[in-house]
Scaffold this motif. Sequence first.
Motif, mmCIF file in Angstrom:
data_model
loop_
_atom_site.group_PDB
_atom_site.id
_atom_site.type_symbol
_atom_site.label_atom_id
_atom_site.label_comp_id
_atom_site.label_asym_id
_atom_site.label_seq_id
_atom_site.Cartn_x
_atom_site.Cartn_y
_atom_site.Cartn_z
ATOM 1 N N ASP A 47 -7.767 -26.399 -29.767
ATOM 2 C CA ASP A 47 -7.949 -27.295 -28.616
ATOM 3 C C ASP A 47 -6.808 -28.299 -28.524
ATOM 4 O O ASP A 47 -6.329 -28.611 -27.426
ATOM 5 N N TYR A 48 -6.386 -28.806 -29.678
ATOM 6 C CA TYR A 48 -5.270 -29.763 -29.672
ATOM 7 C C TYR A 48 -3.977 -29.083 -29.199
ATOM 8 O O TYR A 48 -3.182 -29.682 -28.471
ATOM 9 N N TYR A 49 -3.783 -27.819 -29.644
ATOM 10 C CA TYR A 49 -2.617 -27.085 -29.139
ATOM 11 C C TYR A 49 -2.687 -26.940 -27.622
ATOM 12 O O TYR A 49 -1.698 -27.181 -26.912
ATOM 13 N N LEU A 50 -3.849 -26.542 -27.102
ATOM 14 C CA LEU A 50 -4.004 -26.370 -25.657
ATOM 15 C C LEU A 50 -3.735 -27.674 -24.916
ATOM 16 O O LEU A 50 -3.063 -27.681 -23.867
ATOM 17 N N SER A 51 -4.218 -28.765 -25.450
ATOM 18 C CA SER A 51 -4.003 -30.063 -24.811
ATOM 19 C C SER A 51 -2.520 -30.404 -24.755
ATOM 20 O O SER A 51 -2.020 -30.876 -23.728
ATOM 21 N N ALA A 52 -1.821 -30.147 -25.854
ATOM 22 C CA ALA A 52 -0.376 -30.410 -25.875
ATOM 23 C C ALA A 52 0.352 -29.491 -24.892
ATOM 24 O O ALA A 52 1.258 -29.922 -24.172
ATOM 25 N N GLU A 85 9.671 -4.849 -19.727
ATOM 26 C CA GLU A 85 9.494 -5.532 -21.006
ATOM 27 C C GLU A 85 10.076 -6.946 -20.938
ATOM 28 O O GLU A 85 11.181 -7.139 -20.431
ATOM 29 N N PHE A 86 9.317 -7.907 -21.438
ATOM 30 C CA PHE A 86 9.795 -9.280 -21.662
ATOM 31 C C PHE A 86 9.222 -9.741 -23.001
ATOM 32 O O PHE A 86 8.014 -9.939 -23.124
ATOM 33 N N LEU A 87 10.085 -9.868 -23.989
ATOM 34 C CA LEU A 87 9.641 -10.314 -25.304
ATOM 35 C C LEU A 87 9.937 -11.807 -25.396
ATOM 36 O O LEU A 87 10.936 -12.234 -25.973
ATOM 37 N N THR A 88 9.061 -12.601 -24.801
ATOM 38 C CA THR A 88 9.364 -14.026 -24.619
ATOM 39 C C THR A 88 9.085 -14.867 -25.860
ATOM 40 O O THR A 88 9.705 -15.907 -26.045
ATOM 41 N N GLY A 89 8.140 -14.430 -26.695
ATOM 42 C CA GLY A 89 7.775 -15.275 -27.830
ATOM 43 C C GLY A 89 6.951 -16.469 -27.374
ATOM 44 O O GLY A 89 6.375 -16.481 -26.280
ATOM 45 N N ARG A 90 6.911 -17.489 -28.199
ATOM 46 C CA ARG A 90 6.120 -18.686 -27.878
ATOM 47 C C ARG A 90 6.875 -19.585 -26.913
ATOM 48 O O ARG A 90 8.096 -19.694 -26.979
ATOM 49 N N ALA A 91 6.123 -20.249 -26.049
ATOM 50 C CA ALA A 91 6.737 -21.045 -24.981
ATOM 51 C C ALA A 91 6.872 -22.528 -25.326
ATOM 52 O O ALA A 91 7.798 -23.195 -24.858
ATOM 53 N N MET A 92 5.954 -23.075 -26.118
ATOM 54 C CA MET A 92 5.892 -24.525 -26.313
ATOM 55 C C MET A 92 7.211 -25.116 -26.806
ATOM 56 O O MET A 92 7.782 -26.020 -26.186
ATOM 57 N N GLY A 93 7.715 -24.621 -27.924
ATOM 58 C CA GLY A 93 8.932 -25.194 -28.505
ATOM 59 C C GLY A 93 10.119 -25.057 -27.575
ATOM 60 O O GLY A 93 10.893 -26.005 -27.394
ATOM 61 N N ASN A 94 10.270 -23.890 -26.957
ATOM 62 C CA ASN A 94 11.402 -23.661 -26.070
ATOM 63 C C ASN A 94 11.345 -24.577 -24.850
ATOM 64 O O ASN A 94 12.358 -25.116 -24.397
ATOM 65 N N ASN A 95 10.156 -24.769 -24.300
ATOM 66 C CA ASN A 95 10.006 -25.648 -23.141
ATOM 67 C C ASN A 95 10.352 -27.094 -23.498
ATOM 68 O O ASN A 95 11.015 -27.798 -22.722
ATOM 69 N N LEU A 96 9.917 -27.530 -24.671
ATOM 70 C CA LEU A 96 10.238 -28.898 -25.093
ATOM 71 C C LEU A 96 11.734 -29.075 -25.338
ATOM 72 O O LEU A 96 12.313 -30.104 -24.989
ATOM 73 N N ALA A 118 2.653 -27.365 -36.597
ATOM 74 C CA ALA A 118 1.371 -26.736 -36.948
ATOM 75 C C ALA A 118 0.596 -26.348 -35.689
ATOM 76 O O ALA A 118 -0.015 -25.273 -35.635
ATOM 77 N N LEU A 119 0.634 -27.198 -34.677
ATOM 78 C CA LEU A 119 -0.062 -26.871 -33.425
ATOM 79 C C LEU A 119 0.568 -25.655 -32.754
ATOM 80 O O LEU A 119 -0.139 -24.802 -32.196
ATOM 81 N N MET A 120 1.898 -25.549 -32.819
ATOM 82 C CA MET A 120 2.572 -24.426 -32.159
ATOM 83 C C MET A 120 2.195 -23.090 -32.783
ATOM 84 O O MET A 120 2.330 -22.046 -32.142
ATOM 85 N N GLU A 121 1.731 -23.105 -34.034
ATOM 86 C CA GLU A 121 1.330 -21.855 -34.676
ATOM 87 C C GLU A 121 0.113 -21.225 -34.006
ATOM 88 O O GLU A 121 -0.178 -20.049 -34.215
#
Length: 834
Positions: A47-52, A85-96, A118-121
């Motif tokens: 939930d904390y990850y989603l909020s961030a 195909e789009f192998l984008t990976g996680r978005a949070m860190g890249n967006n920040l 830890a939240l990004m995991e």
Amino acid sequence: MATPRTDLNAVIRQCITEKETEPFINAFIKRLIYTVAKDRYSATERDYYLSAAYAVKDLLVARWTKTQQEYYHQDSKRIYYLSMEFLTGRAMGNNLINLGLYDDCKKALEEAGFDLEALMEYEPDAGLGNGGLGRLAACFMDSMATLQLPGYGYGMRYEYGIFEQKIRDGFQIELPDHWLRYENPWEIARPEFIYPVHFYGEVQQYPLGRGEFGYRWVNTDPVIAMAYDMPIPGYGNNTVNTFRLWSAKSSRDFNLEDFNRGDYMQAVEHKSESETITKVLYPEDSTMQGKELRLKQEYFFSSASLQDILRRYDKVHDSLEQLPDKVAIQLNDTHPALSVVELMRIFIDERHVPWEKAWDMTTRIFAYTNHTILPEALERWRVSLVQRLLPRHLQLVYEINRRFLDQVWIHSPGDYDKLGRMSLIEEGTEKMVRMGNLCIVGSHSVNGVSELHTDIIRKRIFKDFYEHTPEKFNAKTNGITHRRWLLLANRRLSALIKETIGDKFTTDLYELKKLIPLASDPKFQKKWREVKQANKADFANFVEKQFGQVVSPEFIFDVQVKRMHEYKRQLLNLMHVVHSYNYIRRNPKDVFVPRAIFFGGKAAPGYAMAKLIIKLITSVAHLVNNDPLTREKLHVVFLPNYSVSLAQRIFPASDLSEQISTAGTEASGTGNMKFALNGALTIGTLDGANVEIREEVGEDNIFIFGMNAQEVEELKARGYNPMEYYHKNQELKQVIDMIANGFFCPEQPDLFRPITDSLLYHGDPYCLMADFESYLACQRRVADTYTDQKTWTRMSIMNVANMGKFSTDRTIQEYVKDIWHVEPVAINMDMDTE
């Protein structure tokens, strides 16, 4: 529609102003309460990850809206990048990173008691791709936004991405990758953008007058394509481009009559069948049903994307006259090839454009990127399957082919063999549609993804087409986005570089050349080594915690991570491991530079040989890691479930990058660039982009071995006999015999016999035996050089300093200049929303 009483634009401007200045932690808490509907007593870490994530997305939405408005306002020519195909990976860190807020948000969360990393995991990798093809597409989207280009990515919203890989008893096990199991905070459903996509049916002819006929595709089985959008922010600007994914929905939910008589399964059968189209990436296609589903996916994707592109164009244009001046479509490999035929169908059957004009517009709009040198990887579809699934499209393919072959005949009269090679239809017992040929004929540009790859395309794979229209062919060497692969993945190294030369390299990677004068500076070398050692320690801790393997950071970290395939020659690397194992056992008191060899990569579920090689790697690892004579000097680790997020841990920690494919088989490679950008030295053949990496970093800063592409061809032309190498080299013979005779699997001695049979009796198609001796000698040079840390560090710095060419910013600029001819659009955030 009623007119709002409030000045909506004024309210939007106020909300955006407040959002831009609001402390991030406040937005985080509001999202926790009002969007996730939790408080500190009930909230989980997810939930904390989603909020961030929602708080970060809030910062993108205003820019996103303004970007799209500006494209319409300026009537910009737009780039549409079509990739299955789009192998984008996680978005949070890249967006920040791209917002310039990573450190600020990390600090704000830390002060509130949260760990950003830890939240990004909790964010799953968006594994909508298989390897380099999909990762390149994701990097291109980042660069287009950073360069302020009006770019759109179109892909498929597969419910299940590339499978989750587990290793059980040493064997690969595939599990479903349900990346959408939990909420995806980055996507926005767009139910207002739905399009019918038709299958099956029949074609009716009707008279147009003057002896001409029109065609209707009727009695079809429609499926609905629904759009889901994700934002792609540029680095250090206000541009936020759109990444649109298509999801299949049934055109009708269920049959009420079946339902009322109690046949519930039959009632929802059509809905279930329709929605399987976007269920899984690369469905198993060893059966006709699997092949049909894959072809359905490709047409579904092509049709939905073209309908959307034309809708966007039609909003501000009354005729098709300007379409080629406003639309550039890039086909990423052959998967979207049906787009060429679909656009012709729309032009001719729906817009009633004359053939010559329709074909002229089509070829001016489309461009094609080829990604493979292997002929077997070029898609071909059975004519009978296309006839059943897409009857009107097959008619159009034949008509395109007839007109094209007329031109070939004029160019090469009497050359029937050339007609056969260049035809869109491959004749034989089972007629096939050649999708690569279709892409070339339907495009104004055909590019390879490295200089060597393009040279092979021109001289070998598509030689006839090159001779026919040489002006179409060009090279666009691949790149990577250094925002993700340096700034985000390697925070320590990027901080050292910023502190040393400033931060201009974040948008101009050639700025790294300022590191060259420091390559031999003892103080800078010391800092460089400290960064690498800290990264290695972090990765060793991760490997121990995640996989239970204890690896010393003092070892050379020798890494080969990529898709498992025989041509990539993970087996050659493993043969060196076995040789090293034998050497240490024979000479336990000799000096041996300790080495940890990491493998990672997925084998296609139906690729038996690649899966057997994984089993061999894990079997060798079990013996080597548990042998008292070798475990203090040699360690082998297979890293399960290789992914973008795992790669972001691996590259910063690597000392040695294994890029050892048979020369003339790898189109480009991008892992080679990511390793070098993070300071790893390359051991490799002169294949793909390795050739250009050597040119950039210098021959003294890379370890090259083996035959080049021409030498491989010449060897095979003379009659390659791997047995000669087997009998001539006793060390090689010992390695092969150990694998063949069950040394690494005594409970099933013949388990690995198919591997050695392929090498000895089936021609060794990728020339491992021929390159083994050269590879061994090169690995000895690696070990000797590593003992001289000053030299090794200087080489490492020189690799990073000369990576400027390998940014996708440079690649995209070349596409713009030579293929797309699109102008950048600056986004001013004054939010004038009129």
